[in-house]
Design a protein around this motif. Sequence first.
Motif, mmCIF file in Angstrom:
data_model
loop_
_atom_site.group_PDB
_atom_site.id
_atom_site.type_symbol
_atom_site.label_atom_id
_atom_site.label_comp_id
_atom_site.label_asym_id
_atom_site.label_seq_id
_atom_site.Cartn_x
_atom_site.Cartn_y
_atom_site.Cartn_z
ATOM 1 N N MET A 1 49.118 31.510 45.181
ATOM 2 C CA MET A 1 47.852 31.470 44.436
ATOM 3 C C MET A 1 47.956 32.415 43.245
ATOM 4 S SD MET A 1 44.706 31.155 47.141
ATOM 5 C CE MET A 1 45.148 32.252 48.465
ATOM 6 N N ALA A 2 47.550 31.960 42.071
ATOM 7 C CA ALA A 2 47.666 32.809 40.876
ATOM 8 C C ALA A 2 46.311 33.438 40.536
ATOM 9 C CB ALA A 2 48.155 31.955 39.702
ATOM 10 N N PHE A 3 46.209 34.732 40.844
ATOM 11 C CA PHE A 3 44.958 35.448 40.555
ATOM 12 C C PHE A 3 45.068 36.132 39.196
ATOM 13 C CE2 PHE A 3 45.095 35.119 45.144
ATOM 14 C CZ PHE A 3 43.809 34.672 45.428
ATOM 15 N N ASP A 4 43.924 36.277 38.530
ATOM 16 C CA ASP A 4 43.903 36.953 37.230
ATOM 17 C C ASP A 4 43.588 38.435 37.408
ATOM 18 O OD1 ASP A 4 44.500 34.706 35.751
ATOM 19 O OD2 ASP A 4 42.409 34.031 35.734
ATOM 20 N N PRO A 5 44.066 39.261 36.482
ATOM 21 C CA PRO A 5 43.794 40.708 36.603
ATOM 22 C C PRO A 5 42.336 41.022 36.257
ATOM 23 C CG PRO A 5 45.041 40.245 34.599
ATOM 24 C CD PRO A 5 44.903 38.934 35.327
ATOM 25 N N PRO A 6 41.838 42.188 36.716
ATOM 26 C CA PRO A 6 40.453 42.572 36.402
ATOM 27 C C PRO A 6 40.259 42.765 34.904
ATOM 28 C CG PRO A 6 41.455 44.090 37.993
ATOM 29 C CD PRO A 6 42.540 43.185 37.532
ATOM 30 N N ARG A 7 38.992 42.636 34.459
ATOM 31 C CA ARG A 7 38.653 42.852 33.045
ATOM 32 C C ARG A 7 37.689 44.034 32.940
ATOM 33 N NH1 ARG A 7 37.107 36.639 31.440
ATOM 34 N NH2 ARG A 7 39.012 35.684 32.241
ATOM 35 N N PRO A 8 37.551 44.606 31.721
ATOM 36 C CA PRO A 8 36.595 45.711 31.548
ATOM 37 C C PRO A 8 35.195 45.247 31.985
ATOM 38 C CG PRO A 8 37.920 45.421 29.565
ATOM 39 C CD PRO A 8 38.261 44.278 30.465
ATOM 40 N N GLY A 9 34.480 46.119 32.647
ATOM 41 C CA GLY A 9 33.113 45.770 33.086
ATOM 42 C C GLY A 9 33.069 45.231 34.508
#
Length: 373
Positions: A1-9
């Motif tokens: 599964m390809a998860f995306d990294p966290p973003r600001p906020g």
Amino acid sequence: MAFDPPRPGDERFMAAAIRLAFRHSGQTGTNPSVATLLVRDDGAGPRIVGRGITALGGRPHAEAAALGEAGDLARGATAYVTLEPCAHHGRTPPCATALVSAGIARVVSAAADPDPRVDGKGHRILLSGGLSVTRGVLRADASSDLSPYLTRHALGRPQITLKTAISADGRIGREGSGQVFITGKIANGQTHLVRSRHDAILVGIGTVKEDDPGLDCRLPGLSDRSPRRIVIDPDLTIDPDMQLVRTARRTPLILVAKGSAEPDKRRALIEAGVEFVACDTVPGSNRVALPELLEDLGAMGLQNILVEGGAAVAASFIEADLVDRLILVRGEIEIGEGGIAAPIALDEAKRRFRQTDRLSLGTDLWFEFERRA
Ligand SMILES: NC(=O)c1ccc[n+]([C@@H]2O[C@H](COP(=O)([O-])OP(=O)(O)OC[C@H]3O[C@@H](n4cnc5c(N)ncnc54)[C@H](OP(=O)(O)O)[C@@H]3O)[C@@H](O)[C@H]2O)c1
């Protein structure tokens, strides 16, 4: 599964969602109290367009409530969920499917759901629906609030918090003196708050005979949050005039007793509104077998239990390695001669458990610990 990294906020909105989930903590039956925030940014900065918490009793789930509030504004929004969305069909479609159908663009989750019906499947539904998914944001904070639910899944029993008030000279009471008041008003208020967040309070029959306690939540506005009371009383020696029995119709009382004990008295107690759980005793003793008892209480849907004593019962839970969280409140008074030794001293607690908090409450010191990983 390809998860995306966290973003600001992300952490900011997840922290707000975790605070929201706390509101229904301990009141959602066998479901965990989970929150969802739907946030969209149309160019003027992020704004919350939908909020949801697991409803009292456990349904509907938080995602459904947040989607209902947001309506068409959900399309293209980011969903912050404190627990992986559910993946199983009940009377309503799975929350993961509902998020996809509502056109949510991105889902940020905190804790993973160990329920075998979910366990990664919720995330998979989101990813195969083409959503961006980021997981594990503030996982430790969310898991701490969800720990009764997570413990029940990991260990197959309710989470146990042991709470004991200890005098300055290491005692918890005095033999034959009834209840000895060790802590002050502020710490007692905090104890009642802790009670309100548990499904049940458990004590031994020794404490009932000695203290005739009420074991309820007496904070203004929270009296309807009094948990069930459980008393370990294998031979059914409880006096029917005790406060716990007299109030059994208002706040449930469960007696843990041998099936064969005192049939006439049992009948009278049932008429007074008392419930019973049958127990096994440890071979060669009259002591209730605690792991089996917890299995039965878990099957009744209890997720967390506050053990408030007395000395023998507290020591048994510690010996059996059944204490997940420990609260020790140290008062200023000395009990002296005839005092009953605390089941665990502060120094030993610091060695055996991981300290998670320390508060000064008036003249009392409040220590919280949890099981070492
Ligand atoms: N400071 C505090 O926070 C606090 C809180 C609660 C109570 N207290 C004090 O503690 C005192 C009462 O303590 P206690 O030790 O006499 O009574 P207890 O721990 O409340 O109850 C002990 C009784 O439970 C029975 N029992 C059955 N199964 C057991 C098991 N698995 N493990 C342990 N006991 C089991 C015991 O039977 P057997 O006798 O057959 O073993 C015993 O009769 C009172 O003075 C009370 O004021 C202090």
